[in-house]
Design a protein around this motif. Structure first.
Motif, PDB file in Angstrom:
ATOM      1  N   UNK A  44       0.838  -1.189   0.000  1.00  0.00           N
ATOM      2  CA  UNK A  44       0.000   0.000   0.000  1.00  0.00           C
ATOM      3  C   UNK A  44       0.892   1.265   0.000  1.00  0.00           C
ATOM      4  N   UNK A  45       1.947   1.196   0.823  1.00  0.00           N
ATOM      5  CA  UNK A  45       2.882   2.315   0.904  1.00  0.00           C
ATOM      6  C   UNK A  45       3.524   2.563  -0.452  1.00  0.00           C
ATOM      7  N   UNK A  85       4.262   5.828  -5.077  1.00  0.00           N
ATOM      8  CA  UNK A  85       4.414   5.893  -6.531  1.00  0.00           C
ATOM      9  C   UNK A  85       3.528   7.001  -7.122  1.00  0.00           C
ATOM     10  N   UNK A  86       2.274   7.053  -6.697  1.00  0.00           N
ATOM     11  CA  UNK A  86       1.365   8.073  -7.232  1.00  0.00           C
ATOM     12  C   UNK A  86       1.836   9.477  -6.858  1.00  0.00           C
ATOM     13  N   UNK A  87       2.256   9.640  -5.594  1.00  0.00           N
ATOM     14  CA  UNK A  87       2.753  10.946  -5.151  1.00  0.00           C
ATOM     15  C   UNK A  87       3.957  11.371  -5.980  1.00  0.00           C
ATOM     16  N   UNK A  90       6.740  14.546 -10.136  1.00  0.00           N
ATOM     17  CA  UNK A  90       7.494  14.638 -11.394  1.00  0.00           C
ATOM     18  C   UNK A  90       6.778  15.553 -12.391  1.00  0.00           C
ATOM     19  N   UNK A  91       5.468  15.342 -12.552  1.00  0.00           N
ATOM     20  CA  UNK A  91       4.717  16.141 -13.524  1.00  0.00           C
ATOM     21  C   UNK A  91       4.784  17.622 -13.173  1.00  0.00           C
ATOM     22  N   UNK A 113      12.181   4.963  -7.604  1.00  0.00           N
ATOM     23  CA  UNK A 113      12.271   5.624  -6.300  1.00  0.00           C
ATOM     24  C   UNK A 113      11.238   5.041  -5.332  1.00  0.00           C
ATOM     25  N   UNK A 114      10.043   4.691  -5.842  1.00  0.00           N
ATOM     26  CA  UNK A 114       9.046   4.092  -4.952  1.00  0.00           C
ATOM     27  C   UNK A 114       9.571   2.757  -4.416  1.00  0.00           C
ATOM     28  N   UNK A 115      10.270   2.017  -5.275  1.00  0.00           N
ATOM     29  CA  UNK A 115      10.851   0.749  -4.818  1.00  0.00           C
ATOM     30  C   UNK A 115      11.929   1.003  -3.769  1.00  0.00           C
TER      31      UNK A 115
END
Lengths: 92, 101, 161, 138
Positions: free
Chosen positions: C2-3, C8-10, C15-16, C38-40
């Motif tokens: 979940x984290x 990842x979405x954040x 980035x955008x 980076x999420x990984x």
């Protein structure tokens, strides 16, 4: 343009005053405080300078500078905590 | 309208610089290290906010404003953390604050 | 997991907003790949202690931020007065241990951060059930002792759980 | 700085964004200031912040030296590889124009890969140097 120039000069004055505290000390923590202050003011100065020269790309550099400044202060504190003699922190 | 915006951002920049100089004077003038942190806090919070806010008004609703907001958020997260770590390190090294009475 | 997804979405959003090139396929692909990497790494950095709660209550946090902003402005004005007019507004540095009512480490850190963010008070040490505060003036310390900030941070924390 | 709750919590929040910012700087080298060297330094800074706050051991668990050391070489090889590739395709060393049919595209990809090589090497070297310093103190 003039207002950016004035703001830049004002920030430079703040940095100069912070440097005075940095030189006066007396403890190592005062100096780190002054360095940290100069660092955050540098971030602002880069941002204002980006507007002064009309190059908003500079904001990336400002962000980078703020980051390096923060990590630098944390690193120095870690070093001081390990090395400092509790009885005489002003000797550092 | 543009003039009003210019005036407002000019006032914000000026206010930010004034607060910055006030904080710096406080850092020089206050008697001991722990009180100086408070003065430095002035330059890191409202002064930075006003200066970056003045720039944001000039940039308008663009990604530049957003980037300025990122810088401000970063500064507002990191500078209190740095102040806190500094005060904590000083206390741990046995550098005691001068208290009134 | 979940984290990982939330991070990842954040990161994609970050980035955008940083990049601004929303029509360049190559950069968008790099953005997605970077966010994934980076999420990984980020979920590995968290290690064995993933956060139990997430800042779901954006409304409460926003409301608290506004309140805190007003407090910061007030505190700034107070400290600036004490810098320029030391005769009329003398300083009286003092220290105290104040109790805190937050449960999670994140909320405790947020409370300490709020204390430090308002000029005139600095959190020095945060322990499990109290926070040591250095204040520029007795009035500042007394205002903090009344505990409004503590209550507000705790109510934001409760909104999460 | 053991068990400083505030530092730990906020470093946890900041580090992923710092790492993403590093990659942003990496890939926007031809659009703004930045490029491989800066990106590598920022990336390493993020990990160094984590190591300062959480201890080197935990940083080493995420970014093991055994992985970083080959990375230092891989970055340089990437750099050299692009140079050799452009020579094989008929140009001089690092003559990006020959990397694709369209010289403009060739230059674009060439610079991108070279910057990536620089970034990987710089980040890995910075972290390894930091580990070496911290190891000496213990």
């Amino acid at each position: 343009m003039l207002m950016y120039a004035m703001a830049a000069v004002g920030i430079l004055v703040v940095m100069a005053l912070a440097l005075v505290r940095g030189f006066l000390g007396p403890s190592v923590f005062d100096r780190v405080l002054a360095v940290n202050m100069v660092g955050t003011k540098t971030t602002l100065l880069i941002a204002v300078y980006g507007f002064l020269t009309d190059r908003p790309d500079f904001l990336d550099i400002a962000l980078t500078y703020a980051l390096i400044n923060f990590v630098g202060v944390v690193a120095v504190l870690k070093f001081v905590e390990r090395v400092a003699d509790p009885r005489a922190p002003e000797d550092l | 309208m543009a003039l009003l915006l210019d005036l407002l951002s000019f006032a914000m920049l000026l206010g930010g610089v004034f607060l910055g100089i006030s904080g710096a004077v406080g850092v020089i003038r206050f008697p001991d290290f722990y009180t100086r942190i408070h003065a430095a806090g002035v330059t890191d919070t409202l002064s930075a906010g006003l200066i970056l806010g003045g720039l944001m008004l000039q940039a308008g609703l663009t990604l530049v404003t957003l980037k300025l907001a990122f810088i401000l958020m970063f500064l507002w997260i990191t500078s209190p953390v740095a102040s806190h770590a500094l005060a904590r390190a000083a206390m741990h090294s046995g550098w005691h604050p001068r208290l009134s009475d | 997991m979940r984290y990982f997804l939330i991070l990842f979405l954040l990161l994609c959003a970050f980035w955008l907003l940083l990049s601004g090139y929303w029509d360049n396929d190559l950069l968008l692909a790099f953005g997605a790949a970077s966010s994934l990497l980076v999420a990984w790494i980020g979920s590995r950095l968290i290690g064995a202690d993933p956060p139990r709660s997430y800042p779901v209550s954006i409304v409460r946090i926003t409301a608290y931020s506004w309140w805190l902003l007003v407090e910061i402005v007030k505190a700034n004005i107070d400290v600036v007065k004490r810098i320029w007019l030391p005769k009329e507004h003398p300083i009286s540095p003092c220290m105290a241990r104040l109790p805190l009512s937050q449960v999670s480490g994140v909320a405790k850190a947020a409370y300490a951060q709020s204390i430090t963010l308002t000029p005139g008070t600095v959190a020095i040490e945060v322990t499990d059930d109290d926070v040591e505060v250095h204040a520029l003036t007795k009035e500042g310390l007394d205002a903090l002792r009344e505990g409004e900030m503590d209550r507000r941070v705790t109510s934001v924390e409760k909104g999460h759980r | 700085m053991d068990k400083n709750v505030v530092l730990v919590v906020f470093a946890k929040i900041l580090v992923p964004f710092i790492l993403l910012f590093a990659l942003y700087v990496q890939f926007h080298g031809d659009f703004g200031p930045g490029g491989g060297f800066q990106a590598g330094v920022i990336f390493a800074t993020g990990i160094i912040l984590y190591a300062l706050v959480q201890g080197v051991d935990r940083a080493m668990a995420v970014m093991p030296p055994a992985v970083l050391k080959p990375m230092m070489a891989i970055g340089v090889l990437l750099y050299g590889g692009v140079g050799i590739a452009s020579m094989l395709l008929g140009g001089h060393f690092l003559d990006y124009g020959f990397l694709a049919h369209d010289p403009i595209h060739g230059q674009h990809y060439g610079i991108l890969i070279i910057e990536l090589g620089v970034g990987i090497t710089v980040a890995a070297v910075m972290m390894v140097i930091f580990y070496a310093f911290m190891g000496e103190q213990n």
